[in-house]
Design a protein around this motif. Sequence first.
Motif, PDB file in Angstrom:
ATOM      1  N   ALA A  17     -15.464 -11.881  59.699  1.00 46.57           N
ATOM      2  CA  ALA A  17     -14.714 -12.209  60.744  1.00 46.57           C
ATOM      3  C   ALA A  17     -14.551 -13.717  60.965  1.00 46.57           C
ATOM      4  N   PHE A  18     -15.517 -14.406  60.730  1.00 46.73           N
ATOM      5  CA  PHE A  18     -15.390 -15.771  61.113  1.00 46.73           C
ATOM      6  C   PHE A  18     -14.634 -16.429  59.966  1.00 46.73           C
ATOM      7  N   ARG A  19     -14.902 -16.121  58.759  1.00 46.85           N
ATOM      8  CA  ARG A  19     -14.045 -16.588  57.503  1.00 46.85           C
ATOM      9  C   ARG A  19     -12.611 -16.573  57.836  1.00 46.85           C
ATOM     10  N   ASP A  68      -2.132 -20.370  61.344  1.00 51.47           N
ATOM     11  CA  ASP A  68      -1.782 -19.145  61.978  1.00 51.47           C
ATOM     12  C   ASP A  68      -2.571 -18.865  63.332  1.00 51.47           C
ATOM     13  N   SER A  69      -2.006 -19.411  64.590  1.00 44.68           N
ATOM     14  CA  SER A  69      -2.884 -19.150  65.744  1.00 44.68           C
ATOM     15  C   SER A  69      -3.172 -17.916  66.320  1.00 44.68           C
ATOM     16  N   ALA A  70      -2.249 -16.910  66.134  1.00 45.93           N
ATOM     17  CA  ALA A  70      -2.363 -15.632  66.381  1.00 45.93           C
ATOM     18  C   ALA A  70      -3.510 -14.923  65.533  1.00 45.93           C
ATOM     19  N   HIS A  71      -3.802 -14.836  64.220  1.00 49.70           N
ATOM     20  CA  HIS A  71      -4.598 -14.459  63.684  1.00 49.70           C
ATOM     21  C   HIS A  71      -5.917 -15.159  63.701  1.00 49.70           C
ATOM     22  N   PHE A  72      -6.069 -16.194  64.075  1.00 48.45           N
ATOM     23  CA  PHE A  72      -7.067 -17.161  64.394  1.00 48.45           C
ATOM     24  C   PHE A  72      -7.898 -16.368  65.634  1.00 48.45           C
ATOM     25  N   HIS A  73      -6.983 -16.505  66.646  1.00 53.19           N
ATOM     26  CA  HIS A  73      -7.683 -15.827  67.978  1.00 53.19           C
ATOM     27  C   HIS A  73      -7.978 -14.353  68.019  1.00 53.19           C
ATOM     28  N   SER A  74      -7.421 -13.744  67.015  1.00 55.82           N
ATOM     29  CA  SER A  74      -7.897 -12.459  66.757  1.00 55.82           C
ATOM     30  C   SER A  74      -9.057 -12.110  65.986  1.00 55.82           C
ATOM     31  N   ASN A  75      -9.297 -12.916  65.013  1.00 54.74           N
ATOM     32  CA  ASN A  75     -10.485 -12.904  64.221  1.00 54.74           C
ATOM     33  C   ASN A  75     -11.654 -13.645  64.796  1.00 54.74           C
TER      34      ASN A  75
END
Length: 264
Positions: A132-134, A144-151
């Motif tokens: 999840a962190f990677r 990719d801000s959206a995927h950063f926040h989600s993960n």
Amino acid sequence: MKYKWLLVFLIVVMLTPMTAYAHGHRPIEKLDNISDEALQMIKFQRYEDGKKLLDYFSEQFSDISNKEHPFSMDEQRIITVSHDEALEAAASSNMEYEERVLRLTKFRLVVDAIATSHQPLWTEMENQIMDAFREAREAANIGDSAHFHSNFNTFMSLYNIIYPSMKIDVSAENIQRIDARINFIDEYRSEVVHNVKTLEELESLEMDLKDLFENMDEDEADPSLWWVIISTGSIIILTLSYVGWRKYQGEKEARMNRSRVHKD
């Protein structure tokens, strides 16, 4: 056939005292078993049974703490807080199933961390946490801000499950360093994809997390476990040697008897 049964019998008899030595019934082991049973009840949605087990855990924990004082103040506090959260999950009339399981898992991991001196259960979550962190770090690197926040949210949820257990097994200095990095990233998460300093903190945090799990993997096994392994091997070798000697003696006597018959 009788030698095979003799081998089994000797191994069982001779291993029994050493097994008791290695896995002596300690009070914390009883608590560990109760916490595991409570988690299983919640997983099967048997919430009332889970609550009864948690109430029973509380009684046993108080009794042990008053009589034997086996826990430090920090351990008592961590167990109490995680137990209260687990009890709330079991007793709630509207809590989501996933939240119930997460709280009982957190409680289960805490008790195991205290009961176990080598490779506690919380380290088994390494792959999920690091994956999840990677994913979050890679999303930040490509903007990719959206995927950063989600993960990163997924990472935080998983990290929070093992956090109380970490406080039992990991030095305060290491935890404070990781906490500081996580808090910094969380505070500036809205600009993480554009902030070089935050991207550097993500890389540093990944290294700290790797070190965290690697150091736990390097813990030496319980000396009593090594004693059992060595002693068990010795007993099996001696037992096989004894059975082989008996078999040889039996065959020798049989040959002598056949020789006497032929002479007669």
